[in-house]
Motif scaffolding. Structure first.
Motif, PDB file in Angstrom:
ATOM      1  N   ARG A  72       9.890  12.081  -2.308  1.00 30.51           N
ATOM      2  CA  ARG A  72       8.604  12.660  -2.725  1.00 30.51           C
ATOM      3  C   ARG A  72       8.201  12.233  -4.136  1.00 30.51           C
ATOM      4  N   ALA A  73       9.131  11.722  -4.919  1.00 29.28           N
ATOM      5  CA  ALA A  73       8.807  11.250  -6.271  1.00 29.28           C
ATOM      6  C   ALA A  73       8.021   9.934  -6.230  1.00 29.28           C
ATOM      7  N   HIS A  74       8.025   9.272  -5.089  1.00 27.00           N
ATOM      8  CA  HIS A  74       7.305   8.003  -4.966  1.00 27.00           C
ATOM      9  C   HIS A  74       5.817   8.257  -4.753  1.00 27.00           C
ATOM     10  N   PRO A  75       4.996   7.455  -5.404  1.00 23.74           N
ATOM     11  CA  PRO A  75       3.545   7.636  -5.258  1.00 23.74           C
ATOM     12  C   PRO A  75       3.060   7.067  -3.936  1.00 23.74           C
ATOM     13  N   GLU A  76       1.947   7.581  -3.471  1.00 26.16           N
ATOM     14  CA  GLU A  76       1.305   6.976  -2.310  1.00 26.16           C
ATOM     15  C   GLU A  76       0.770   5.613  -2.721  1.00 26.16           C
ATOM     16  N   LEU A  77       0.822   4.680  -1.811  1.00 25.11           N
ATOM     17  CA  LEU A  77       0.319   3.338  -2.091  1.00 25.11           C
ATOM     18  C   LEU A  77      -1.199   3.382  -2.188  1.00 25.11           C
ATOM     19  N   ALA A  78      -1.725   2.856  -3.296  1.00 24.79           N
ATOM     20  CA  ALA A  78      -3.165   2.861  -3.588  1.00 24.79           C
ATOM     21  C   ALA A  78      -3.722   4.289  -3.562  1.00 24.79           C
ATOM     22  N   GLY A  79      -2.899   5.244  -3.945  1.00 30.34           N
ATOM     23  CA  GLY A  79      -3.291   6.649  -3.906  1.00 30.34           C
ATOM     24  C   GLY A  79      -3.901   7.144  -5.200  1.00 30.34           C
ATOM     25  N   LYS A  80      -3.852   8.461  -5.374  1.00 31.96           N
ATOM     26  CA  LYS A  80      -4.486   9.110  -6.519  1.00 31.96           C
ATOM     27  C   LYS A  80      -3.895   8.641  -7.848  1.00 31.96           C
ATOM     28  N   GLU A  81      -2.557   8.460  -7.885  1.00 30.46           N
ATOM     29  CA  GLU A  81      -1.928   8.025  -9.131  1.00 30.46           C
ATOM     30  C   GLU A  81      -2.408   6.625  -9.524  1.00 30.46           C
ATOM     31  N   ALA A  82      -2.539   5.747  -8.539  1.00 29.30           N
ATOM     32  CA  ALA A  82      -3.028   4.390  -8.824  1.00 29.30           C
ATOM     33  C   ALA A  82      -4.461   4.446  -9.336  1.00 29.30           C
ATOM     34  N   GLU A  83      -5.271   5.265  -8.682  1.00 28.29           N
ATOM     35  CA  GLU A  83      -6.672   5.399  -9.082  1.00 28.29           C
ATOM     36  C   GLU A  83      -6.796   5.984 -10.491  1.00 28.29           C
ATOM     37  N   ALA A  84      -5.917   6.936 -10.817  1.00 28.14           N
ATOM     38  CA  ALA A  84      -5.966   7.584 -12.126  1.00 28.14           C
ATOM     39  C   ALA A  84      -5.238   6.780 -13.208  1.00 28.14           C
ATOM     40  N   GLY A  85      -4.516   5.743 -12.804  1.00 28.51           N
ATOM     41  CA  GLY A  85      -3.771   4.943 -13.777  1.00 28.51           C
ATOM     42  C   GLY A  85      -2.519   5.628 -14.284  1.00 28.51           C
ATOM     43  N   THR A  86      -1.936   6.525 -13.473  1.00 32.99           N
ATOM     44  CA  THR A  86      -0.762   7.284 -13.915  1.00 32.99           C
ATOM     45  C   THR A  86       0.539   6.853 -13.235  1.00 32.99           C
ATOM     46  N   GLU A 109      -9.957   2.958   2.295  1.00 35.20           N
ATOM     47  CA  GLU A 109     -10.143   4.129   3.163  1.00 35.20           C
ATOM     48  C   GLU A 109      -9.118   4.123   4.295  1.00 35.20           C
ATOM     49  N   ARG A 110      -8.864   2.949   4.893  1.00 35.15           N
ATOM     50  CA  ARG A 110      -7.875   2.851   5.965  1.00 35.15           C
ATOM     51  C   ARG A 110      -6.490   3.222   5.442  1.00 35.15           C
ATOM     52  N   LEU A 111      -6.120   2.680   4.293  1.00 34.86           N
ATOM     53  CA  LEU A 111      -4.801   2.958   3.730  1.00 34.86           C
ATOM     54  C   LEU A 111      -4.658   4.432   3.379  1.00 34.86           C
ATOM     55  N   ARG A 112      -5.680   5.011   2.819  1.00 30.68           N
ATOM     56  CA  ARG A 112      -5.613   6.432   2.467  1.00 30.68           C
ATOM     57  C   ARG A 112      -5.565   7.323   3.705  1.00 30.68           C
ATOM     58  N   THR A 113      -6.248   6.922   4.767  1.00 31.37           N
ATOM     59  CA  THR A 113      -6.175   7.661   6.030  1.00 31.37           C
ATOM     60  C   THR A 113      -4.765   7.569   6.609  1.00 31.37           C
TER      61      THR A 113
END
Length: 174
Positions: A72-86, A109-113
């Motif tokens: 769970r410590a791993h970020p989602e790929l192209a997710g919120k953390e990537a978008e926020a730069g964190t 959108e496909r990846l986030r879905t």
């Protein structure tokens, strides 16, 4: 012919006290410095292979709850953390290397879905060693792995974390 008297990087790592060791290697396992801290006792390491093996063994010996927290410590790929730069520096480089920062809006959108479907099904983020993969291969992998049962997918994530951490050690120490 003179030889270089300076100790090898693995010898230098093996000589570090616990705090210094964790400071150097605490980020190898995403937001989980406990792996490095517990692996320190396995010193001295004969090679980076033995260091990595010790760290993976530490991960494997951890409790199920600790392993789940690591996944769970791993970020989602192209997710919120990537978008926020964190993202961590390592995750940022890995995701960029796979072209995830170049997704079209439709691909994003496909990846986030897919990420959302995966998290709903398994209760943790999709984890994959992205080195050498394209964003298309990653999306195909999410779709394929959505068919796994929960235990298979949990083990797959741990195996992928072992691959990620191997690449991180190689990147840090050549």
């Amino acid at each position: 012919m003179p030889t270089d008297p300076s100790p090898s990087p693995i010898t230098q790592l093996s000589a570090l006290d616990r705090a210094e060791f964790v400071a150097r290697l605490g980020g190898i396992f995403e937001h989980s410095p406990w792996v490095a801290e517990r692996s320190w006792a396995a010193r001295p390491f004969a090679s980076f292979d033995t260091l990595h093996a010790a760290m993976v063994a530490t991960m494997r010996r951890a409790s199920r709850d600790e392993q789940l927290a690591l996944i769970r410590a791993h970020p989602e790929l192209a997710g919120k953390e990537a978008e926020a730069g964190t993202l961590t520096r390592e995750s940022t480089g890995e995701q960029k290397g796979a072209g995830l920062d170049q997704c079209s809006q439709t691909e994003l959108e496909r990846l986030r879905t897919l990420n959302a479907a995966y998290r709903t099904r398994f209760g943790f983020p999709f984890v994959i060693a992205v080195k050498g993969l394209t964003r298309y291969q990653i999306m195909e992998a999410v779709e394929r792995r959505l068919n796994h049962d929960a235990e298979t997918e949990f083990e797959t994530c741990l195996n992928e974390i072992a691959r990620i951490t191997r690449a991180r050690l190689e990147a840090q120490f050549g």
